[in-house]
Design a protein around this motif. Structure first.
Motif, PDB file in Angstrom:
ATOM      1  N   ILE A  40       1.186   7.064  -6.323  1.00 27.35           N
ATOM      2  CA  ILE A  40       0.073   7.989  -6.527  1.00 27.35           C
ATOM      3  C   ILE A  40       0.523   9.425  -6.268  1.00 27.35           C
ATOM      4  O   ILE A  40       0.192  10.338  -7.033  1.00 27.35           O
ATOM      5  CB  ILE A  40      -1.114   7.612  -5.616  1.00 27.35           C
TER       6      ILE A  40
ATOM      7  N   LEU B 154       0.835  -1.203   0.000  1.00 28.32           N
ATOM      8  CA  LEU B 154       0.000   0.000   0.000  1.00 28.32           C
ATOM      9  C   LEU B 154       0.867   1.249   0.000  1.00 28.32           C
ATOM     10  O   LEU B 154       0.564   2.219  -0.706  1.00 28.32           O
ATOM     11  CB  LEU B 154      -0.884   0.026   1.245  1.00 28.32           C
ATOM     12  N   ASP B 155       1.956   1.222   0.770  1.00 28.08           N
ATOM     13  CA  ASP B 155       2.841   2.380   0.827  1.00 28.08           C
ATOM     14  C   ASP B 155       3.501   2.634  -0.524  1.00 28.08           C
ATOM     15  O   ASP B 155       3.630   3.783  -0.950  1.00 28.08           O
ATOM     16  CB  ASP B 155       3.901   2.187   1.911  1.00 28.08           C
TER      17      ASP B 155
ATOM     18  N   LEU C 177       2.235   1.831  -3.409  1.00 28.54           N
ATOM     19  CA  LEU C 177       1.186   2.392  -4.263  1.00 28.54           C
ATOM     20  C   LEU C 177       0.967   3.856  -3.947  1.00 28.54           C
ATOM     21  O   LEU C 177       0.819   4.690  -4.841  1.00 28.54           O
ATOM     22  CB  LEU C 177      -0.119   1.630  -4.041  1.00 28.54           C
ATOM     23  N   ASN C 178       0.965   4.163  -2.645  1.00 32.64           N
ATOM     24  CA  ASN C 178       0.753   5.536  -2.205  1.00 32.64           C
ATOM     25  C   ASN C 178       1.814   6.463  -2.766  1.00 32.64           C
ATOM     26  O   ASN C 178       1.498   7.562  -3.220  1.00 32.64           O
ATOM     27  CB  ASN C 178       0.824   5.589  -0.680  1.00 32.64           C
TER      28      ASN C 178
ATOM     29  N   SER D  93      -3.049  11.305   0.908  1.00 34.29           N
ATOM     30  CA  SER D  93      -2.051  12.227   1.456  1.00 34.29           C
ATOM     31  C   SER D  93      -1.312  12.970   0.335  1.00 34.29           C
ATOM     32  O   SER D  93      -1.117  12.457  -0.736  1.00 34.29           O
ATOM     33  CB  SER D  93      -1.057  11.454   2.311  1.00 34.29           C
TER      34      SER D  93
ATOM     35  N   ARG E   8       0.453  12.535  -8.776  1.00 31.19           N
ATOM     36  CA  ARG E   8      -0.219  13.775  -8.397  1.00 31.19           C
ATOM     37  C   ARG E   8       0.705  14.985  -8.612  1.00 31.19           C
ATOM     38  O   ARG E   8       0.272  16.026  -9.095  1.00 31.19           O
ATOM     39  CB  ARG E   8      -0.605  13.670  -6.921  1.00 31.19           C
TER      40      ARG E   8
ATOM     41  N   ARG F 235      -6.657   1.541   6.148  1.00 28.78           N
ATOM     42  CA  ARG F 235      -5.493   2.077   5.454  1.00 28.78           C
ATOM     43  C   ARG F 235      -5.705   2.069   3.949  1.00 28.78           C
ATOM     44  O   ARG F 235      -5.234   2.953   3.231  1.00 28.78           O
ATOM     45  CB  ARG F 235      -4.243   1.286   5.816  1.00 28.78           C
TER      46      ARG F 235
ATOM     47  N   MET G 221      -5.856   5.311   1.012  1.00 33.17           N
ATOM     48  CA  MET G 221      -4.817   5.307  -0.025  1.00 33.17           C
ATOM     49  C   MET G 221      -4.947   6.493  -0.982  1.00 33.17           C
ATOM     50  O   MET G 221      -6.042   6.790  -1.450  1.00 33.17           O
ATOM     51  CB  MET G 221      -4.897   4.003  -0.818  1.00 33.17           C
ATOM     52  N   GLY G 222      -3.826   7.152  -1.260  1.00 35.68           N
ATOM     53  CA  GLY G 222      -3.798   8.235  -2.221  1.00 35.68           C
ATOM     54  C   GLY G 222      -4.338   9.550  -1.711  1.00 35.68           C
ATOM     55  O   GLY G 222      -4.469  10.495  -2.475  1.00 35.68           O
TER      56      GLY G 222
END
Lengths: 133, 139
Positions: free
Chosen positions: A123, A116-117, A119-120, B139, A127, B132, B136-137
């Protein structure tokens, strides 16, 4: 070339899915820790990842009642296998080792958070590119 | 969403273990029950767990919940005691004690409550993972 999400997210979009499925499998094992005859299962990560990437799950239509279900020995969803117990006889045929399952569950959820991190960060990179800041 | 299924699965585990705790409580409460004939004597009750059959529409799913298939009474022999002065004694002067094994029930109780705790922790971990994912996405 415009932004391609498939390329931008890379492998992580698949790993998140497999890890969340693995969470489900491990939770099933722990819930059945006292069920006689229950066999612990797990997911073969490599197999499942290959399958998720290619999306080539073999599917055969049954058009006649006498057709047999086409299922491999490793059960319907690919990569799912029975765990080999670490003691030959547990008395009631149950092969769940709660400690092992709990540790695997914890490890799996850490890996899930890692994915997840990743992916974050992808993203937030996208952005940044969109906003141009 | 697989993570939502985790909550269902651990809920089945929790309800099965709490039923097991219920039967244990009933057995311990009746450990010293006596009666004047064999038929009416309390016998230890134990739940039978079985893996839940997969839902028909989803085929073979990855996770399997627990289901309580039924409750059976123990077939262990009853303890018969010669106590002619007991108000419950039968015509031959015998009373019948229940066949509850208190040691066994205590071990059962500990096992059930630990399994329950494990299921709660699994549900909690799944909840954290879900929230969590929802963040996601952002922040």
């Amino acid at each position: 070339m415009a932004i391609n999400f498939e390329k931008a997210f890379g492998i992580h979009q698949h790993t998140v899915g497999i890890r969340s499925r693995r969470t489900e499998v491990l939770a099933g094992n722990i819930a059945n820790a006292d069920t006689p005859g229950y066999k612990a299962r797990d997911i073969d990560f490599k197999d499942a990842l290959l399958n998720a990437k290619s999306r080539s799950g073999v599917h055969l239509d049954r058009t006649h009642d006498s057709h047999k279900f086409a299922q491999s020995f490793s059960m319907a969803q690919s990569g799912e296998l029975y765990r080999v117990g670490n003691q030959p006889d547990t008395g009631d045929g149950n092969t769940v080792d709660t400690e092992v399952e709990r540790n695997l569950f914890m490890k799996n959820s850490m890996e899930y958070q890692a994915s997840l991190d990743f992916l974050n960060s992808k993203i937030s990179g996208l952005r940044k590119a969109i906003k141009g800041q | 969403m697989s993570l939502l299924r985790v909550l269902d699965v651990s809920a089945t585990g929790m309800s099965a273990q709490s039923l097991r705790l219920n039967t244990t409580a009933s057995n311990l409460a009746n450990a010293n029950s006596v009666s004047s004939n064999r038929e009416e004597t309390y016998r230890a009750r134990h739940p039978i767990f079985a893996a839940e059959l997969n839902r028909a529409k989803g085929g073979l799913g990855s996770s399997v919940g627990v289901k309580v298939q039924g409750i059976v009474e123990s077939v262990a022999p009853l303890n018969q005691e010669y106590a002619p002065n007991h108000p419950k004694s039968d015509e031959n002067g015998f009373i019948y004690h229940s066949n509850v094994n208190v040691m066994e029930e205590m071990a059962n109780m500990i096992s059930a409550s630990r399994s329950y705790q494990t299921n709660v922790q699994i549900a909690d971990a799944a909840k954290q993972m879900l929230s969590r994912t929802l963040q996601m996405g952002k922040s």
